[in-house]
Design an enzyme around this catalytic site. Structure first.
Site, short mmCIF file in Angstrom:
data_model
loop_
_atom_site.label_atom_id
_atom_site.label_comp_id
_atom_site.label_asym_id
_atom_site.label_seq_id
_atom_site.Cartn_x
_atom_site.Cartn_y
_atom_site.Cartn_z
N HIS A 110 -13.09 -6.08 25.06
CA HIS A 110 -12.69 -4.67 24.97
C HIS A 110 -12.60 -4.00 26.34
CE1 HIS A 110 -16.80 -2.77 25.08
NE2 HIS A 110 -17.18 -3.84 24.43
N ASP A 141 -20.64 -4.53 29.90
CA ASP A 141 -20.14 -4.22 28.55
C ASP A 141 -18.92 -3.32 28.62
OD1 ASP A 141 -19.75 -3.79 25.87
OD2 ASP A 141 -21.52 -2.54 25.59
N GLU A 159 -13.37 0.08 21.12
CA GLU A 159 -14.42 -0.76 20.50
C GLU A 159 -15.69 0.04 20.31
OE1 GLU A 159 -17.83 -3.67 20.30
OE2 GLU A 159 -17.50 -1.99 21.64
N GLU A 160 -16.05 0.81 21.33
CA GLU A 160 -17.32 1.53 21.31
C GLU A 160 -17.35 2.63 20.25
OE1 GLU A 160 -19.78 0.32 22.71
OE2 GLU A 160 -19.22 -0.66 24.58
N ASP A 206 -17.57 -10.46 24.44
CA ASP A 206 -18.13 -9.13 24.68
C ASP A 206 -19.52 -9.28 25.29
OD1 ASP A 206 -18.73 -6.47 24.59
OD2 ASP A 206 -18.61 -6.26 22.41
N HIS A 215 -25.25 0.24 27.79
CA HIS A 215 -24.74 1.57 27.44
C HIS A 215 -25.31 2.68 28.32
CE1 HIS A 215 -22.99 0.52 23.21
NE2 HIS A 215 -22.45 -0.13 24.19
#
Ligand code: NAG
Ligand code: NAG
Ligand code: NAG
Ligand code: NAG
Ligand code: ZN
Length: 502
Positions: free
Chosen positions: A274, A286, A318-319, A347, A441
């Site tokens: 992604h 990520d 994606e998130e 990923d 994140h």
């Protein structure tokens, strides 16, 4: 991604069965020969960590374009950092000449952003209270006040809700998605909702697809909720103040697809990562790691011929809940669907406190072929004298739509917010008790958040899978159906994307 780490098995060196795809090939020269059908060893020999690292530095500087709007680097969809990422991917492939057919696929996406929030129950601020993702704001983006009201059962049906006019709903997690509870509370007249965990610990999640019935919704832990549940059951009043300043808006974003011009177009090997990050940070692991791995493998593949078509995808959104991959699969005609022999998800390939993780994608529960792919990964680690673990194949990344539409899938990862166990420290080194990716994140998911050893090795593994299947799919199970048996028994799953939805 990604995974909620419960490693479901620890497979030690030497225990996996032999693959039908031997790793050692007859080719002896490590100098790749152009104009030959791709071979694994040869493609792998072109993968070097230096070029991956250069790409990661470039990607970080692109994430800095997001600073103006977000006050820190980010590549979240809609940001300049994400638009820059798309340009970088697109132009990198375009510069490779006419080896690939390159296309953009635009689709609508929903993005949310919470600017400010607070929740006061009685006279206290519950420490665990956080707004749910994709929550609407409170009315007029102003604080609202009203008594707290307990909703019966799991709050999954209208009859669980009393008249909640001018009240704040207190609802248990469980049985149905958070979004359903928020909408039912809204329909019963609630001015806000608080969903408490019915398991131990803090709770965070997403309301999912926006509904006009959604009300401003918080989540809190079981412990924080307990005293208020008791008070309400005793008939006491709990005055509540809730405030969320947020927006939920629709934007357009873009998947980028590159497919080899050569190779049987009716038999495609597909892989994806992604292109977007979360709003909180630059997302270099990520999923900068996965999307740059794809870019590097795509760049090196042009030195070879292919028997089967190879299709690379860089998903957006994606998130926010696998929006790009969902959209892509949803608009495939049955004929196009059947041309995809398998999908491989990449990923998070370079977590700093990494484990070599393989999705436990089996033929019993997933389209046939998933397990052959799984075994190709495990054979690679085994043949390199490395340990690996199996992790749940539970819907937290972009493979989900593929396996739900009959396409075999799988992938590898190196770990997100799961805690490395002592056993895993023995298998992989690193630090037990820490997250696999302590910057998951967050703001600190920068170039320094990459383990280059893991990244290079995993990129060679991606090259190995691409070369193996681009060369031959004769041994790989044929596609049969575009449907997959519903193994969940019709129950919604806890995950569809990285955020909890139930
Ligand atoms: C992998 O999944 C299958 C179900 O498809 C399950 O039976 C098996 O125990 C799992 N393996 C591991 C190692 O978790
Ligand atoms: C596709 O999207 C990329 C990235 O935004 C852009 O640079 C490129 O011009 C687009 N190409 C086409 C044909 O629209
Ligand atoms: C694999 O795990 C074993 C412990 O089970 C450990 O002794 C060995 O060093 C590990 N191998 C590697 C390459 O880390
Ligand atoms: C990456 O992992 C390897 C193997 O565990 C370790 O030797 C190395 O120091 C790590 N590198 C970084 C930059 O963390
Ligand atoms: Zn991810």
């Amino acid at each position: 991604m990604a995974s909620f780490y419960l490693p479901v098995a620890l497979i030690l060196l030497g225990q996996a069965c032999a693959s039908q795809y031997p790793l050692v090939e007859t080719e002896t020269s490590s100098i790749p020969t152009v104009d030959e059908v791709v071979k694994s060893k040869s493609l792998q020999s072109r993968i070097h960590v230096d070029s991956l690292l250069e790409r990661a530095k470039t990607l970080y500087s692109i994430a800095e374009l997001g600073e103006e709007e977000y006050n820190h680097p980010t590549r979240v969809i809609g940001s300049k950092g994400h638009l820059g990422t798309l340009d970088y991917i697109y132009s990198t492939i375009a510069q490779l000449g006419d080896y690939y057919t390159l296309s953009n696929q635009s689709f609508p996406a929903v993005v949310g952003n919470v600017f400010e929030s607070h929740l006061v129950l009685g006279s206290q601020v519950p420490a665990s209270a956080i707004p749910m993702s994709l929550t609407p704001p409170t009315k007029d983006k102003e604080p609202v006040f009203g008594p707290l009201a307990l909703v019966s059962n799991f709050g999954c049906s209208t009859s669980d809700y009393p008249d909640l006019s001018e009240k704040v709903a207190l609802i248990s997690r469980g049985d149905c998605p958070f979004g359903t509870k928020s909408a039912l509370a809204g329909r019963a007249g609630a001015i806000a909702a608080v969903i408490y965990n019915n398991e131990k610990g803090a709770l965070g999640g997403t309301l999912g697809t926006p509904s006009p019935d959604h009300v401003a919704t918080f989540s809190i832990s079981d412990i924080d909720a307990a005293p208020y549940i008791r008070k309400l059951k005793d008939g006491e009043q709990v005055d509540t103040s809730a405030y969320i300043d947020a927006i939920v808006e629709s934007i357009e974003t873009t998947n980028i697809i590159a497919q080899t011009k050569e190779g049987d177009p009716d038999n495609c090997v597909m892989l994806g990562g992604h292109s977007d990050s979360v709003a909180e940070g630059p997302g270099i692991n990520d999923d900068g790691s996965g999307s740059l791995t794809l870019l590097e493998v795509a760049t090196q593949l042009v030195n070879y011929r292919v028997t089967n078509c190879v299709r690379f995808a860089w998903w957006a959104g994606e998130e926010e809940g696998l929006l790009g991959s969902d959209y892509y699969v949803s608009v495939l005609s049955p004929e196009e669907n059947l041309k995809i022999r398998l999908f491989m998800d990449y990923d998070m390939l370079a977590s700093p406190n990494f484990a070599y993780q393989v999705y436990n994608a089996t033929n019993a529960l997933n389209p046939v072929g998933s397990e052959e792919l799984r075994d190709l990964y495990t054979d690679f680690y085994t043949s390199h004298g490395l340990n690996f673990t199996y992790i749940p194949f539970d819907g937290r990344s972009d493979y989900d739509a593929f396996i739900k539409h009959g396409i075999p899938g799988g992938g590898i990862a190196t770990g997100a917010e799961g805690v490395k166990t002592e056993k895993e420290r023995e298998l992989f080194g690193g630090v037990a008790g820490d997250w696999f990716d302590p910057c998951y994140h967050q703001f600190c998911d920068t170039v320094a958040n990459l383990n280059l050893t893991a990244w290079e090795l995993n990129t060679k593994l991606v090259a190995h899978t691409v070369a193996t299947y681009a060369r031959s799919l004769e041994e790989f199970p044929k596609r049969k159906s575009i449907k997959t048996a519903d193994v969940s028994g019709g129950l919604p799953s806890k995950y569809h994307g990285p955020k909890l939805q139930l």
